[in-house]
Design an enzyme around this catalytic site. Structure first.
Site, PDB file in Angstrom:
ATOM      1  N   SER A  82      40.047   3.938  12.247  1.00 15.19           N
ATOM      2  CA  SER A  82      41.360   4.287  11.740  1.00 15.19           C
ATOM      3  C   SER A  82      42.313   4.874  12.881  1.00 15.19           C
ATOM      4  O   SER A  82      43.461   5.061  12.864  1.00 15.19           O
ATOM      5  CB  SER A  82      41.130   5.488  10.842  1.00 15.19           C
ATOM      6  OG  SER A  82      40.448   6.702  11.358  1.00 15.19           O
ATOM      7  N   LYS A 138      41.739  12.692  13.258  1.00 16.47           N
ATOM      8  CA  LYS A 138      43.331  12.233  12.984  1.00 16.47           C
ATOM      9  C   LYS A 138      44.410  12.711  13.592  1.00 16.47           C
ATOM     10  O   LYS A 138      44.236  13.934  14.398  1.00 16.47           O
ATOM     11  CB  LYS A 138      43.695  12.248  11.473  1.00 16.47           C
ATOM     12  CG  LYS A 138      43.084  11.517  10.518  1.00 16.47           C
ATOM     13  CD  LYS A 138      43.316   9.976  10.525  1.00 16.47           C
ATOM     14  CE  LYS A 138      42.447   9.131   9.423  1.00 16.47           C
ATOM     15  NZ  LYS A 138      40.858   9.283   9.483  1.00 16.47           N
TER      16      LYS A 138
END
EC number: 3.4.21.88
Length: 202
Positions: free
Chosen positions: A121, A158
């Protein structure tokens, strides 16, 4: 955002810094009596309580029956955290796959542990599946920093973007959607900020 259990209190951080300074300046850890004296504790039990809390949080190791039986966990290398079980502190012993010899001070701010990245990701930020990221434990972060966050017992890496109570955790891969959390109604806990990247053989 709330600190998790493994976050150090301000007094625990002061004691850990004192232990580091003593080791760096004298080449040995302080005794419990020296910890008492440095912080004005009236009872050795007060120092022992703080030391045991530091040991429980993975910051030091205590050796019973030795006057200088305080060892910095980082002296054994940075803990490498693999898969994190739901509900458990990130530095729980069962999560630590190994200890890797890295000087935590090579990173700024200093690294507290290494975390093995799972998935792609964050690919476009150069963070690949299997890479190790160096993490500084903190429950505060600035917009744009890469963070380790816990949402409903899942841990994710993230980029942080905060707008009031709304927090977005942004991937660096168009195949993944941002994670949007309204902190007024959902739990989001920051485990730390990324301070370095170690590429591994994939």
């Amino acid at each position: 955002m709330n600190a998790r259990n493994e976050q150090l209190t301000s007094r625990q951080q002061e004691i850990l810094d004192f232990i580091r300074q003593t080791v760096e300046s004298e080449g040995r850890p302080p005794t419990r009596a020296e910890v008492c004296s440095a912080f004005g504790f009236k009872s050795p039990n007060a120092a022992e309580t703080h030391l045991r809390a530091l040991a429980a949080k993975g910051a030091i190791l205590l050796e019973e029956g030795r006057a200088r039986g305080i060892r910095l966990a980082e002296a054994l290398g940075l803990p490498l955290v693999g898969r994190v079980a739901a509900g458990n502190p990130i530095l729980a012993a069962e999560h630590v796959e190994a200890r890797i010899q890295f000087d935590p001070a090579l990173f700024s701010p200093r690294a507290d542990y290494l975390l093995r990245v799972r998935g792609m990701s964050m690919r476009d930020a150069g963070i690949l599946d299997g890479d190790l990221i160096a993490v500084h434990r903190s429950h505060e972060a600035r917009n744009g920093q890469v963070v380790v966050a816990r949402i409903d017992d899942d841990v994710t890496v993230k980029t942080l973007r905060r707008n009031g109570p709304i927090v977005e955790l942004l991937p660096a891969n168009p195949d993944f959607d941002p994670i949007v959390v309204d902190t007024r109604s959902a739990a989001l806990e920051l485990e730390g900020i990324m301070v370095g990247l170690i590429r591994t053989d994939h």
